[in-house]
Design a protein around this motif. Structure first.
Motif, PDB file in Angstrom:
ATOM      1  N   HIS A  20       0.842  -1.195   0.000  1.00 24.43           N
ATOM      2  CA  HIS A  20       0.000   0.000   0.000  1.00 24.43           C
ATOM      3  C   HIS A  20       0.875   1.243   0.000  1.00 24.43           C
ATOM      4  CE1 HIS A  20       0.000   1.682   4.255  1.00 24.43           C
ATOM      5  NE2 HIS A  20       0.855   0.697   4.302  1.00 24.43           N
ATOM      6  N   ALA A  21       0.254   2.371  -0.291  1.00 19.29           N
ATOM      7  CA  ALA A  21       0.935   3.665  -0.256  1.00 19.29           C
ATOM      8  C   ALA A  21      -0.058   4.701   0.218  1.00 19.29           C
ATOM      9  CB  ALA A  21       1.467   4.028  -1.643  1.00 19.29           C
ATOM     10  N   LEU A  22       0.359   5.557   1.129  1.00 18.61           N
ATOM     11  CA  LEU A  22      -0.545   6.564   1.668  1.00 18.61           C
ATOM     12  C   LEU A  22      -0.861   7.629   0.629  1.00 18.61           C
ATOM     13  CD1 LEU A  22       0.905   7.102   5.249  1.00 18.61           C
ATOM     14  CD2 LEU A  22      -0.826   5.501   4.475  1.00 18.61           C
ATOM     15  N   ASN A  23      -2.039   8.184   0.727  1.00 18.13           N
ATOM     16  CA  ASN A  23      -2.495   9.239  -0.182  1.00 18.13           C
ATOM     17  C   ASN A  23      -2.075  10.598   0.384  1.00 18.13           C
ATOM     18  OD1 ASN A  23      -4.125  11.216  -1.534  1.00 18.13           O
ATOM     19  ND2 ASN A  23      -5.481   9.569  -2.199  1.00 18.13           N
ATOM     20  N   SER A  24      -1.286  11.323  -0.384  1.00 14.81           N
ATOM     21  CA  SER A  24      -0.784  12.623   0.089  1.00 14.81           C
ATOM     22  C   SER A  24      -1.613  13.792  -0.436  1.00 14.81           C
ATOM     23  CB  SER A  24       0.674  12.795  -0.342  1.00 14.81           C
ATOM     24  OG  SER A  24       0.775  12.756  -1.758  1.00 14.81           O
ATOM     25  N   GLU A  25      -2.660  13.492  -1.215  1.00 19.75           N
ATOM     26  CA  GLU A  25      -3.419  14.562  -1.859  1.00 19.75           C
ATOM     27  C   GLU A  25      -4.694  14.930  -1.106  1.00 19.75           C
ATOM     28  OE1 GLU A  25      -4.082  13.121  -5.792  1.00 19.75           O
ATOM     29  OE2 GLU A  25      -1.951  13.142  -6.326  1.00 19.75           O
ATOM     30  N   SER A  26      -5.346  13.949  -0.467  1.00 16.64           N
ATOM     31  CA  SER A  26      -6.616  14.213   0.211  1.00 16.64           C
ATOM     32  C   SER A  26      -6.396  14.906   1.550  1.00 16.64           C
ATOM     33  CB  SER A  26      -7.373  12.898   0.436  1.00 16.64           C
ATOM     34  OG  SER A  26      -7.638  12.256  -0.786  1.00 16.64           O
ATOM     35  N   GLU A  27      -7.397  15.640   1.987  1.00 16.38           N
ATOM     36  CA  GLU A  27      -7.374  16.295   3.300  1.00 16.38           C
ATOM     37  C   GLU A  27      -8.262  15.478   4.233  1.00 16.38           C
ATOM     38  OE1 GLU A  27      -6.416  19.182   6.223  1.00 16.38           O
ATOM     39  OE2 GLU A  27      -5.580  18.859   4.223  1.00 16.38           O
ATOM     40  N   TYR A  28      -7.654  14.808   5.186  1.00 18.03           N
ATOM     41  CA  TYR A  28      -8.436  13.973   6.083  1.00 18.03           C
ATOM     42  C   TYR A  28      -7.799  13.942   7.468  1.00 18.03           C
ATOM     43  CZ  TYR A  28      -4.879  10.616   4.472  1.00 18.03           C
ATOM     44  OH  TYR A  28      -3.687  10.003   4.126  1.00 18.03           O
ATOM     45  N   HIS A  29      -8.635  13.677   8.464  1.00 22.33           N
ATOM     46  CA  HIS A  29      -8.182  13.613   9.851  1.00 22.33           C
ATOM     47  C   HIS A  29      -8.498  12.229  10.415  1.00 22.33           C
ATOM     48  CE1 HIS A  29      -7.948  18.154  10.404  1.00 22.33           C
ATOM     49  NE2 HIS A  29      -8.564  18.024   9.242  1.00 22.33           N
ATOM     50  N   GLY A  30      -7.758  11.853  11.431  1.00 24.38           N
ATOM     51  CA  GLY A  30      -8.038  10.573  12.077  1.00 24.38           C
ATOM     52  C   GLY A  30      -6.815  10.023  12.778  1.00 24.38           C
ATOM     53  N   TYR A  31      -6.779   8.699  12.890  1.00 24.73           N
ATOM     54  CA  TYR A  31      -5.707   8.043  13.642  1.00 24.73           C
ATOM     55  C   TYR A  31      -5.185   6.831  12.879  1.00 24.73           C
ATOM     56  CZ  TYR A  31      -8.704  10.296  17.154  1.00 24.73           C
ATOM     57  OH  TYR A  31      -9.503  11.176  17.837  1.00 24.73           O
ATOM     58  N   PHE A  32      -3.899   6.560  13.064  1.00 21.34           N
ATOM     59  CA  PHE A  32      -3.293   5.278  12.740  1.00 21.34           C
ATOM     60  C   PHE A  32      -3.117   4.524  14.051  1.00 21.34           C
ATOM     61  CE2 PHE A  32      -0.912   6.547   8.681  1.00 21.34           C
ATOM     62  CZ  PHE A  32      -1.718   5.749   7.896  1.00 21.34           C
ATOM     63  N   PHE A  33      -3.607   3.303  14.118  1.00 23.74           N
ATOM     64  CA  PHE A  33      -3.274   2.415  15.218  1.00 23.74           C
ATOM     65  C   PHE A  33      -2.415   1.302  14.630  1.00 23.74           C
ATOM     66  CE2 PHE A  33      -7.581   3.959  16.702  1.00 23.74           C
ATOM     67  CZ  PHE A  33      -7.052   4.868  17.609  1.00 23.74           C
ATOM     68  N   LEU A  34      -1.148   1.258  15.037  1.00 22.13           N
ATOM     69  CA  LEU A  34      -0.198   0.268  14.542  1.00 22.13           C
ATOM     70  C   LEU A  34       0.080  -0.735  15.650  1.00 22.13           C
ATOM     71  CD1 LEU A  34       2.437   2.796  13.075  1.00 22.13           C
ATOM     72  CD2 LEU A  34       0.254   2.103  12.078  1.00 22.13           C
TER      73      LEU A  34
END
Length: 289
Positions: free
Chosen positions: A83-97
């Protein structure tokens, strides 16, 4: 020659096995020094990821498939997926690793069984709707991770987090209630792990059954129970997926991928791929790069 980077869990957090990251803060970090290891280029992880969106939406590709994740939804990413993260969208939230070791340490065997099924990306859609309770718990997990003053901080976080995971997996149990039995899940997980480790060395299912000290028939039953696919179909599906991953995310030539996957010569490799997909490896690469 570009290969697919594999990113491991942070060394200083391996003992803990869990990390909560604010997505806004994460997207603002300077990743330029990492080169091909930036999370915005295709890569693998050796740990689990739960991405929770609290505001906005994002289109996120996992194993070549694009998923739309909206507000109050989450995306599950399993170890070894590309996978690859999207650097274009504006979004908020959390990563739980979190790591497998974290699950085994802080969760009961019964909880681990259900959570492992949740991350069976071979069968379930990785995007989940979250109700208000689950969103509240996600916020509490993120807050406890940053601000908790308690000595038993890890135990508190794992208790809150387990509720989120249990509620997520409830959807899968409703979809697939006839597979709700624990019987055989350890064997299925062993089969899946063996394939991920050994697939370049052979495509004979009997060899996998022998390594697991069970019969071919028993392995077939286990595979059907948890994936609705025979053991041979499950093995072939994984190999085709791995070929697609390398074709779309590396600069390896088709011939190099052929030998890397475990084929002796390109003609058989091309036939194998075309039989499963309807197109040649080169045609697939042209479409997906």
């Amino acid at each position: 020659m570009k290969s697919i980077p594999k990113l491991g869990f942070k060394e200083d957090l391996k003992m803990e096995g869990f990390e909560s990251i604010d997505l806004q803060e994460f997207s603002k970090r300077d990743w330029s020094s990492l080169g091909p290891n930036t999370p915005f280029l295709p890569h693998r992880l050796d740990f689990f990821v739960l991405m929770v969106i609290t505001k906005g939406s994002v289109r996120h590709k996992v194993d070549l498939k694009e998923f739309l994740v909206n507000e109050n939804e989450c995306l599950i990413i399993s170890p070894n997926q590309i996978h690859a993260l999207n650097s274009e969208s504006e979004y908020h939230g959390y990563f739980f690793l979190f790591t497998k070791e974290y699950l085994l340490h802080y969760f009961t065997p019964n909880t681990y069984f259900h959570i492992s099924q949740l991350f069976n990306y071979h069968l379930f859609n990785p995007v989940y709707q979250l109700d208000k309770c689950m969103m509240d718990y996600a916020g509490r997990v993120a807050s406890e991770y940053v601000y908790s003053p308690y000595v038993l901080k890890n135990q508190i976080i794992s208790s809150l987090f387990s509720i989120i995971l249990y509620k997520l997996n409830n959807r899968n149990l409703l979809i697939q209630s006839h597979q709700n039995s624990k019987q055989g899940f350890d064997l299925f997980e062993k089969f899946k792990n063996l394939i991920e480790e050994e697939y370049p060395n052979g495509r004979n299912v009997n060899e996998y059954a022998n390594k697991m000290n069970i019969s071919y028939k028993h392995l077939n039953e286990i595979s059907k129970r948890f994936t609705n696919r025979t053991a041979k179909e499950f093995l072939d599906d994984y190999i085709i997926l791995e070929i697609k991953r390398k074709l779309s995310s590396t600069s390896l030539s088709v011939k190099e991928i052929c030998f890397n996957i475990g084929f002796d010569e390109p003609t058989n490799f091309n036939k194998y791929f075309k039989k499963a997909t309807g197109i040649t490896p080169l045609e697939f690469r042209t479409i997906n790069q």
